[in-house]
Design an enzyme around this catalytic site. Structure first.
Site, PDB file in Angstrom:
ATOM      1  N   ASP A  87       0.821  -1.203   0.000  1.00  0.00           N
ATOM      2  CA  ASP A  87       0.000   0.000   0.000  1.00  0.00           C
ATOM      3  C   ASP A  87       0.860   1.260   0.000  1.00  0.00           C
ATOM      4  O   ASP A  87       1.900   1.323   0.653  1.00  0.00           O
ATOM      5  CB  ASP A  87      -0.899  -0.020   1.237  1.00  0.00           C
ATOM      6  CG  ASP A  87      -1.827   1.173   1.319  1.00  0.00           C
ATOM      7  OD1 ASP A  87      -2.680   1.311   0.428  1.00  0.00           O
ATOM      8  OD2 ASP A  87      -1.684   1.972   2.267  1.00  0.00           O
TER       9      ASP A  87
ATOM     10  N   GLU B 297       1.284  -0.567  -5.133  1.00  0.00           N
ATOM     11  CA  GLU B 297       0.337   0.511  -5.416  1.00  0.00           C
ATOM     12  C   GLU B 297       1.174   1.788  -5.486  1.00  0.00           C
ATOM     13  O   GLU B 297       1.463   2.415  -4.477  1.00  0.00           O
ATOM     14  CB  GLU B 297      -0.728   0.632  -4.324  1.00  0.00           C
ATOM     15  CG  GLU B 297      -1.784   1.669  -4.688  1.00  0.00           C
ATOM     16  CD  GLU B 297      -2.378   2.387  -3.484  1.00  0.00           C
ATOM     17  OE1 GLU B 297      -3.418   3.039  -3.663  1.00  0.00           O
ATOM     18  OE2 GLU B 297      -1.793   2.330  -2.396  1.00  0.00           O
TER      19      GLU B 297
END
Length: 779
Positions: free
Chosen positions: A455, A508
């Site tokens: 993330d 990401e």
């Protein structure tokens, strides 16, 4: 909490808050002495049966005032140097610290030696002899008498090699060294507690087993590593515990274990001693998962928030439902939004406090393993969101863990994350980097996770991320790159790929950082080695394509490039095309609700978009609820609107038709190597029609390793286009329609090609359904 398996039990009088995460410490009542039946308890005497034997008077061996004060204040770095048995003139001094005890004796062979009461819970005696006595403690409370081993006569339960690796920041299985580990040590059964707290003046273990009063269980410092250790006899699986840390200013703080493998159910926050008993049955899956590179394999992902997919289900109940649902739809993988423990459910797991513990909301760590095992046995890979970019400021977790910045950067301007009110890890500190690298390995090795989606990578890579001029300091080369974060990500990826063959890491990353999926040893144009990820989310494609389909068809011709621009950079990285949870919350609307027009047109746009997405180079990811065109934004409180699929709600195939389409998209996708085999090879793609802006039409070929083509044509206009000309390879004499998002069973108008279509001298002419994508392959 499971019952203790040992012979020791805590006093029967319970203290306020026992079993809670953060109770008040200590019993309110001092117990009354109770001697064992038939045993004389006279200080300074040895007893056998009912007979007391005088012992010659000896000089006092009680702890000195400095040791006494530091032990009581929780600020002693070496309690084992004071407590336990130590050689002195005339024998061995045995010292015990047991607050609330009314008497303490030593059980040596068949004899009991009573210790002098030195006050404040200290007891001591001189035991004659030339060898250290082999004894057990007999501790008398008002309502109980406890027999137990003395933890302060035992050697450290953590080896020198472990300490060396921790000191080097290279312990790749750190969870085996730190945290709470049930074990047998020097013939004694109990639990070893270890914690990294280099700035602490002292550390004590507190828990339900000592009424949350750590005075009897101070830990010892193991030197320059900053690790503190204590082996506590007779403590086993299911016990609640925390660490009580004396900060540099002398104040005390109670902290959950950063390495805890199990926790209380939030909002309680104590750690739980855990031993895994799960027996894996996914050996066949694990053995074959690395046989083919991920980027050259079918890879379609169903993103799930476990707690809300079917609200109220446990991990084991999910194991009965999720694998069959995902298997029926044909997805190759599920991606789980963060499952590591987090205090606030509304964070969706992205503010982690227990990096080594799956959330207890749905069961135990073994229950979570059971779910992963079930998915693997159903042929489904398991990806997991991993959040090393930041952590919350809760005062019982990692923030200023031992009284000073430890896991976070010591520079406040680099410690505070400007967007989320959280703290950023200090990636330049070797122990912190080790904590995170080992954590990535932990999920893959211990839980058989097949991949980590990392993330917020962009927030880690840039020193000026969300910061204005003057709020950040350039790196040593004058640039804005966070060199520590770059080194951490490279080390994490290299370590995971080396240790766990067949897994994939996915970034990401929302910028144009060069080489996110390049191997770490290859240097790119920016002068950095690759970050070493296997795949990267294509955020540019996601933003551009969603922007295009949100426009009314009459205006789409002005945004045609938003659908074609992705092919300019499609092979710069190994991409995943993500329609994730982030795109269907916070007012962004669900995927079908982004589409213009009436309900029929919205669904048609939705279906056409999915057909375009599945044919586009790159892997696919779709968030739960979008597979059946849920119209409402996702809410973690109630999850997907499953009732929309109930035939009693509607006899029309509006939602069930979209789900049927997703099932067929995955089936054809997996059966057609042209759609996945050359995702990272420019030779696997060719435009047929890329400039028909006035028509809102896109057509391209996908080619497999043998050159066999699949033709995908999308018409993003609400009109039928008859005899639309396409230039296709001459060697293909007929094309068969294999998927049409306008099929009636999907809820479409039924404009289709039931028979193969043959090209003529002018090329191939096909009829394009309205707001639809059609796939053809050689007949």
């Amino acid at each position: 909490m499971t019952p203790r398996s040992s012979s020791e039990s805590t006093p029967k009088k319970s203290a306020k808050g026992v079993g809670k995460g953060s109770p008040k410490a200590g019993p309110k009542k001092v117990p009354k002495a109770k001697a064992a039946k038939g045993v004389a308890e006279v200080p300074g005497q040895v007893g056998r049966g009912d007979e007391a034997v005088p012992v010659p008077a000896a000089p006092s061996v009680a702890p000195g005032p400095d040791d006494r004060w530091r032990l009581l204040a929780g600020m002693h770095h070496d309690p084992h140097g004071v407590l336990g048995a130590h050689p002195v003139e005339g024998g061995f001094a045995v010292r015990v610290l047991r607050p609330y005890a009314l008497g303490v004796s030593l059980l040596i062979g068949g004899e009991r030696v009573s210790l002098d009461d030195n006050g404040d819970g200290f007891f001591s005696a001189l035991v004659p002899g030339t060898q250290a006595p082999d004894y057990r403690l007999v501790i008398s409370y008002q309502d109980a008498e406890i027999k137990t081993a003395d933890p302060y006569r035992l050697l450290p339960a953590l080896g020198e090699f472990d300490l060396h690796l921790i000191g080097e920041g290279r312990h790749e299985q750190l969870w085996h060294a730190l945290g709470a580990r049930p074990m047998t040590h020097q013939g004694v059964t109990g639990t070893r507690f270890t914690v990294w707290a280099p700035n602490a003046r002292g550390v004590r273990v507190i828990g339900a087993f000592n009424y949350w009063d750590g005075a009897a269980h101070p830990m010892r410092s193991l030197g320059a590593t900053g690790v503190w250790e204590l082996f506590v006899p007779d403590i086993g699986e299911g016990e609640l515990y925390k660490f009580e840390i004396a900060r540099p200013d002398g104040s005390l703080t109670q902290r959950s274990d950063p390495m805890a493998r199990h926790t209380e159910v939030p909002p309680a926050n104590a750690s739980v001693v855990h031993t895994s008993r799960h027996e894996w049955r996914d050996q066949e899956w694990v053995a074959r998962r690395g046989q083919q590179p991920v980027h050259a394999s079918p890879f379609s992902v169903y993103e799930v928030h476990l707690a809300s997919w079917r609200p109220g289900l446990t991990y084991r109940q999910l194991a009965d439902q999720l694998p069959s649902y995902v298997n029926d739809l044909g997805f190759t993988h599920v991606e789980l939004m963060p499952v590591a423990e987090h205090p606030f459910g509304g964070s969706w797991g992205y503010q982690v406090t227990g990096f080594y513990a799956p959330t207890s909301r749905m069961g135990s760590p073994d229950d979570f393993k059971y779910l992963i095992d079930a998915l693997h046995r159903a042929g489904i890979g398991v990806l997991m969101d991993w959040v090393p970019a930041h952590f919350p400021r809760d005062d019982w977790a990692l923030a200023e863990f031992d009284g000073r910045p430890l896991y976070e950067h010591e520079d406040p301007s680099r410690a505070a994350h400007p967007d989320w009110g959280t703290l950023e890890f200090d990636y330049g500190r070797k122990e912190v980097r080790n904590f995170l690298v080992a954590n990535a390995v932990y999920w893959c090795e211990e839980f058989h996770i097949d991949g980590l989606r990392v993330d917020a990578v962009a927030s880690m890579l840039y020193l000026d991320y969300s910061r204005e001029h003057g709020q950040w300091t350039p790196n040593e080369h004058g640039g804005r790159e966070n060199l520590d974060a770059v080194a951490f990500l490279q080390e994490m990826n290299a370590t995971v790929y080396r240790r766990v063959p067949g897994v994939v890491t996915i970034a990401e990353e929302s910028t144009a950082w060069d080489g996110v999926t390049r191997p770490t040893h290859l240097v790119g144009a920016g002068g950095f080695g690759g970050l070493g990820f296997g795949l990267k989310w294509n955020m540019g494609w996601m933003h551009d394509s969603l922007g295009y389909v949100a426009h009314e068809p009459v205006h789409r011709k002005y945004h045609h490039h938003e659908m074609t621009f992705s092919m300019v950079y499609a092979y710069s990285e190994n991409y995943v095309l993500p329609i994730s949870h982030d795109e269907v919350v916070h007012g962004k609307q669900a995927l079908v609700s982004k589409m213009p027009g009436d309900w029929w047109q919205q669904r048609a746009n939705h279906r056409a978009y999915l057909g375009f997405m599945w044919a586009h180079p790159g892997k696919q990811l779709l968030f739960m609820g979008q597979e059946f065109a849920q119209g409402a934004e996702w809410s973690e409180a109630h999850g997907p609107d499953w009732w929309l699929l109930d035939p009693s709600y509607s006899a029309e195939p509006d939602h069930r038709g979209v789900r049927d389409l997703v099932r067929d998209l995955n089936a054809v996708y997996r059966a057609e190597p042209a759609l996945w085999q050359r995702d990272t090879d420019p030779a696997g793609f060719s435009w047929v029609v890329g400039d028909a802006a006035e028509d809102n039409v896109f057509a391209f070929l996908r080619l497999d390793a043998e050159g066999q083509p699949l033709l995908a044509v999308s018409n993003f206009s609400p009109v039928v286009r008859y005899e639309y000309p396409l230039t296709v390879p001459e060697e293909v004499t007929a094309w068969q329609e294999v998927l049409n998002t306008d099929a009636e069973r999907y809820g479409g108008s039924g404009v289709a090609h039931p028979a193969p279509v043959k090209p003529d001298a002018a090329g191939l002419r096909v009829t394009l359904p309205p707001l639809a994508t059609v796939w053809f392959r050689p007949a």
